[in-house]
Enzyme design. Structure first.
Site, mmCIF file in Angstrom:
data_model
loop_
_atom_site.group_PDB
_atom_site.id
_atom_site.type_symbol
_atom_site.label_atom_id
_atom_site.label_comp_id
_atom_site.label_asym_id
_atom_site.label_seq_id
_atom_site.Cartn_x
_atom_site.Cartn_y
_atom_site.Cartn_z
ATOM 1 C CB CYS A 309 -0.615 1.230 -3.210
ATOM 2 S SG CYS A 309 0.868 0.210 -3.455
ATOM 3 C CG LEU A 310 0.529 -3.116 -1.190
ATOM 4 C CD1 LEU A 310 1.382 -3.643 -0.052
ATOM 5 C CD2 LEU A 310 0.643 -4.032 -2.385
#
Length: 577
Positions: A309-310
């Site tokens: 994800c991030l």
């Protein structure tokens, strides 16, 4: 003459007002919504042709609905006038096909369809404002869906009759319990799942700690290991143990049992004192400090870097900076649901424009961080049926509490994000798309993903509302290296926690080489057939193929180099609230 102190005071007054408003609006900018509404309304009023079309459409549909309703009242076999969208599960119960509930459901779907026509296709309305108005209309309509009310939902009526009203009594107990937990800021303790007890139990040691991260080194499970270690970088918006849940679905345990030396970053949960932590801190004190520690423990070996994800976006940015500086410490990159081009970042973009960003910045300025309630509120709106309305019906009207599983317990263990970093992240990546455009600055110089030359394994999920797979796929147009792309079933989290043996799992996979011609995401989907099973298995094979010989496991930490074991996994940062 105005002084800097006076100017700052005026600015702080504005920010304080916005921050106070934000607590009421859950971080949604009233100005952003008003601009979208006025853009839509003014252009609609200046489009008499479209207005006439909507009037004609409404009249025609109501006439057809009236005729259909009369037939449906006497003939149960009457086919529906409007079919719900494929992903709409609200009216799947067979009871919705019986009178009068079929008439109620069809009337709602007709109004929903008309409002879609009314909020889209208005000449002159900006694409962003159209999306915002259409989304707001859907949210408003969802609130009044007949599925949400006991007198218009046949399942609630039937359950109430069968149980003698006990479902309503149990639902009231559930509601009072939730209200109490909300007002006290507490919740049921662990719900039977606790980190360090039956979650995040893979054996290991914290071998490095700074203000931002703890670095965990996991104990080997095999007599020999692949020479190149694995570093996993989770998103800072989540606790790391999404990848080390229960023993049966722990990615970390799976990797060490496959003979990998695994390191994991556990992020500090920031508070007001961390307000000035910036993206550069997450790159330097996060990824680079972790790489430095691993280099001391496993010297002269390249590293398989994994980002989720991030964390994947952060890893891709750092990898581009390393490649630019001719730093070859990375062996491969694995990116899970990680976006690098944000031009089509899905419905999260509804909450990101100049007005919304300024408003959110003022809210974070007041507290020093973005609270979990603002983040969870946005994600709830994106999946309002799954996360809000269906839960309300199930728990409050039907009196059912779903059994808590490890993924649900992890999801409730949320984190915050510091003011400066999150402002930079939203502005530079989401709003201005600096990374994909080659404008993102690391160490006073721009970075480009095209500089990355190591093999990449990129995973997207079919039902991702956070990082839509079409957006993740855009990596194909940004890199110039071997890219193995995988599209797996499931959502943003459940699609990644997809261990071998998990039922009803499938994936599509294909390798794209630098010399291959570009094809669109939809073309890619049509060309690659689905395979049954877990994508963990081909990924494990890919890591093995990109590794060298097997060697004896390294020691836990390196005391002489300043990386002595500090405590057992899962460490201390994972318990920060």
């Amino acid at each position: 003459m105005e002084t800097p102190v006076f100017n700052e005071l005026k600015s702080n007054i504005d920010r304080a007002i916005h921050a106070f408003e934000g607590r009421i609006t859950q971080g949604i900018s009233p100005a952003s919504l008003s601009l979208a509404y006025m853009d839509w309304l003014i252009h609609l009023l200046h489009s008499p042709g479209k207005f006439g079309e909507l009037t004609e459409n409404l009249t025609r549909k109501h006439f057809a609905y009236s005729v259909w309703s009369a037939r449906a009242a006497t003939d149960p076999a009457t086919p529906p006038l409007i079919k719900p969208l494929q992903q709409d599960r609200r009216f799947n119960d067979p009871a919705w096909g019986k009178f009068p509930f079929n008439v109620i459901a069809q009337g709602f779907l007709m109004r929903e369809q008309w409002w879609h026509y009314a909020t889209t296709g208005i000449p002159g309305v900006s694409r962003h404002h159209e999306n915002v108005v259409s989304f707001a209309a859907r949210q408003w309509l969802d609130m009044f869906s007949p599925t949400n009310f006991p007198l218009t939902n046949p399942k609630i009526i039937d359950r109430t009759i069968q149980s003698g009203g006990m479902n309503l009594l149990k639902g009231m107990e559930n509601l009072l319990e939730d209200v109490q937990n909300y007002t006290t800021g507490s919740g049921p303790a662990c719900e039977g799942f606790c980190a360090g007890e039956n979650l995040a139990t893979t054996e290991g040691q914290v071998i490095y700690r700074n203000r931002l991260i703890e670095l965990i080194q996991y104990s080997p499970k095999t007599e020999q290991v692949h020479a190149e270690p694995v570093l996993i970088i989770p998103a800072w918006i989540m606790k790391y143990y999404i990848l080390d849940l229960s023993e049966h679905n722990s990615m970390v345990r799976y990797l060490v049992e496959k003979g990998h030396t695994v390191f994991m970053i556990s992020w500090h949960n920031p508070d007001a004192s961390d307000r000035d932590m910036a993206m550069k801190d997450y790159i330097n004190r996060g990824v680079r400090d972790a790489l430095k520690a691993i280099n001391a423990i496993v010297p002269e070996r390249q590293i398989h870097a994994v980002g989720y994800c991030l964390g994947g976006t952060l890893l891709a940015t750092t990898a581009a900076a390393l490649a630019r500086d001719e730093d070859n410490r990375l062996k491969t990159l694995s990116l899970f649901t990680a976006q690098t081009d944000f031009t089509e970042a899905g419905e999260l973009m509804l909450f990101i424009d100049e007005s919304q960003l300024s408003y959110m910045e003022d809210i974070m300025w007041d507290r020093g961080y973005l609270d979990t309630t603002q983040m969870s509120g946005a994600f709830t709106l994106l999946r309002s049926y799954d996360l809000l309305w269906s839960r309300m019906v199930s728990e409050y009207w039907l009196g059912e509490r779903p059994p808590v599983n490890d993924l649900m317990a992890w999801n409730a263990d949320s984190t915050r994000m510091p003011y400066k970093m999150h402002t930079e992240y939203l502005s530079r990546l989401f709003l201005h798309n600096d990374l994909a455009s080659g404008r993102f600055i690391v160490d006073d110089g721009p970075v480009s993903l095209r500089d990355i030359r190591v093999p990449i394994f990129s995973v997207a999920t079919e039902k991702d509302h956070v990082a839509p797979w079409h957006s993740v796929y855009k990596l194909h147009g940004l890199v110039n290296t071997d890219l193995t792309f995988v599209l797996t079933s499931g959502g943003h989290n459940a699609g990644i926690v997809s261990e071998p043996g998990h039922p009803r799992r499938r994936y599509r996979m294909a390798l794209n080489r630098p010399e291959d011609k570009y094809i669109s995401a939809d073309q890619w989907y049509e060309r690659n057939e689905a395979s049954e099973g877990s994508w963990w298995e081909p990924w494990s094979e890919w890591l093995a193929e990109n590794s060298s010989e097997r060697v004896a496991p390294p020691e836990m930490g390196n005391t002489e180099a300043g990386y002595a074991p500090l405590c057992k996994a899962p460490g201390t940062y994972v318990f920060e609230k």
